[in-house]
Every structure is written in structure tokens, then in C-alpha cells.
Scaffold this active site. Structure first.
Site, PDB file in Angstrom:
ATOM      1  N   ALA A 193      55.470  25.323 -15.450  1.00 46.97           N
ATOM      2  CA  ALA A 193      54.593  24.182 -15.710  1.00 46.97           C
ATOM      3  C   ALA A 193      55.191  22.897 -15.139  1.00 46.97           C
ATOM      4  CB  ALA A 193      54.352  24.040 -17.207  1.00 46.97           C
ATOM      5  N   TYR A 194      56.481  22.721 -15.320  1.00 48.73           N
ATOM      6  CA  TYR A 194      57.158  21.520 -14.820  1.00 48.73           C
ATOM      7  C   TYR A 194      57.114  21.472 -13.303  1.00 48.73           C
ATOM      8  CZ  TYR A 194      60.920  18.072 -14.250  1.00 48.73           C
ATOM      9  OH  TYR A 194      61.669  16.970 -13.909  1.00 48.73           O
ATOM     10  N   ALA A 195      57.436  22.595 -12.658  1.00 49.67           N
ATOM     11  CA  ALA A 195      57.419  22.644 -11.195  1.00 49.67           C
ATOM     12  C   ALA A 195      56.016  22.414 -10.661  1.00 49.67           C
ATOM     13  CB  ALA A 195      57.969  23.982 -10.704  1.00 49.67           C
ATOM     14  N   SER A 235      53.689  20.579 -12.009  1.00 50.92           N
ATOM     15  CA  SER A 235      53.372  19.150 -12.123  1.00 50.92           C
ATOM     16  C   SER A 235      54.080  18.351 -11.041  1.00 50.92           C
ATOM     17  CB  SER A 235      53.749  18.630 -13.512  1.00 50.92           C
ATOM     18  OG  SER A 235      55.144  18.542 -13.703  1.00 50.92           O
TER      19      SER A 235
END
Length: 243
Positions: A150-152, A154
Site C-alpha cells: 500500500a505504501y509503495a 501511494s
């Protein structure tokens, strides 16, 4: 227009953002230190900059709130002309994709994608010729560590909008770049990791250490400076050489 050079730093009260604010203050910028939560932490950054002879002001703003961001830029413009905008506000959530709470996904994307977009939009309207816009990505976009889906995702969006904006500002003499740190010793990064995990991550770069907030701040300060002005539309992976 006022000749005072001004830098707006979103998420400037802690970690990498704090180091960036201090580095730009040391280089003669009046710094608008953007913060969302702790006015005490932001005040400490202002004190550190002013104690060294610089000029700074703390401005509260949720980077995803366009009205609050516009007001932050209004405050900055009351000091001088806006030359540098850095968006280092970010949210990190670690989870396998299969297990991630979608409410957390929405919160993460609100800060990292919408927040960066809102800051970039306001910067595109207000930064004057010769200036620089710098967004913060992550080397995980390329490294693809498990748990960072999810972080990557974004931050992949951050990189895409960064490169598009660089092209949209053709003829304005404004650079737009992203800096993508690798593992960096901040509270955000260290939280929830045991010593073995931290040691393993520190050994990944050929330089065999974690990055420091100051390492990243120096890269951002270079991109914001006249010396870095020929670098445009790039993602700089500041990670000590992790491949």
C-alpha cells in the site's frame, strides 16, 4: 515582490521533514514549517532555525485539505516570494496486501497521494521563476519489499505526478523532482521493528548503515539550490546504493 527567499516544508516538524526545514533555514531561506499534529514539535524546529540566525514560522495544515494548504501558502507569501516547496508529510502502514484494512489504505492514500497532489497544485500556482518543488517518495517503489504494498503504491503515484508536473511547468524555470529515501533512521521507520530487523536493513546498502534524516535533507537542499537546477523531472533514489 519581497526578495526574501521562502521555503514551504509540509510535514516539517519531525524526522526527514525537520531535517529538511533546518537545512533550508541554514541556507538562508525563511522556512514555513508545516505541521498537522504537534505544535510543540514544530515550535522546536522553529527555535532551532532561529537560534542559528535563520527565520522560520510554524503553520498548521493538513496537507490533504486544500483550504488549509492555501492558507499556509498565504502565510509564507506574507514573508516573501516562495522559491522552494517540499512535501515531506507522509503516512506509513505495513501489512501484507491480503490483510490490509482498507480504511487504513484510504487514510494512507489521503495523506500520501491527495496530500502531495494538493501541495504540488498550490506550489505550481505560486512558486516563482528559478524555484524548485521537491516531493518525497521511497526507494521501496523499486525494491518492492513485502509488506509495503500500500505504501509503495501511494509513493508510485507521487513519482508519477512529480514527473508530469515537471513537464507541465515548461517555460516557468521551475524544477520538479522527487527524492526516494531508502531505510532511514526516523521514528516513523524504526517504530515496530526489532533490533534484528533494523540491523538487517542497515546491512543492505553497500555503505552498510541506515540513512539519516540529514542525508536526505542534503539531497533535497541540493535540488532546491541553483547548483541543482539542471536536475528536473527526476526521481533521486537516496539509499546508499541498495539495488
Amino acid at each position: 515582490m519581497n526578495d526574501q527567499r521562502v521555503a514551504v516544508v509540509g510535514g516539517g516538524s519531525r524526522g526527514i521533514g525537520k531535517a529538511i526545514a533546518v537545512a533550508l533555514g541554514a541556507r538562508g531561506y525563511a522556512v514555513a514549517v508545516g505541521f498537522h499534529g504537534s505544535d510543540f514539535a514544530a515550535g522546536q524546529v522553529v527555535e532551532e532555525i532561529t537560534a542559528s540566525g535563520g527565520r522560520a514560522i510554524a503553520v498548521q495544515a493538513d496537507v490533504a485539505d486544500e483550504d488549509a494548504v492555501a492558507q499556509m501558502f498565504d502565510v509564507a507569501e506574507s514573508i516573501g516570494g516562495i522559491d522552494v516547496v517540499v512535501n515531506s508529510a507522509g503516512r506509513l502502514s505495513l501489512s501484507p496486501i491480503a490483510d490490509l484494512d482498507l480504511d487504513e489504505l484510504d487514510a494512507l492514500h489521503r495523506t500520501n497521494i491527495r496530500g502531495t497532489f494538493v501541495m504540488a497544485r498550490e506550489a505550481a500556482r505560486r512558486v516563482r521563476a528559478g524555484g524548485a518543488i521537491v516531493n518525497l517518495s521511497t526507494s521501496v517503489v523499486g525494491l518492492q519489499f513485502p509488506g509495503y504494498g500500500a505504501y509503495a503504491a501511494s509513493k508510485g503515484a507521487v513519482e508519477a505526478m512529480t514527473l508530469v508536473l515537471a513537464r507541465e511547468l515548461r517555460g516557468r524555470d521551475i524544477t520538479v523532482n522527487a527524492v526516494a529515501p531508502g531505510p532511514t533512521a526516523t521514528e516513523l521507520f524504526l517504530d515496530g521493528k526489532d533490533e534484528a530487523t533494523i540491523e538487517r536493513l542497515a546491512k543492505q546498502p553497500p555503505l552498510e548503515r541506515l540513512g539519516t534524516p540529514q542525508d536526505i535533507a542534503e539531497v533535497v537542499a541540493f535540488l532546491a539550490s541553483p547548483a541543482g537546477h539542471w536536475i528536473n523531472g527526476q526521481v533521486v533514489r537516496a539509499n546508499g546504493g541498495i539495488i
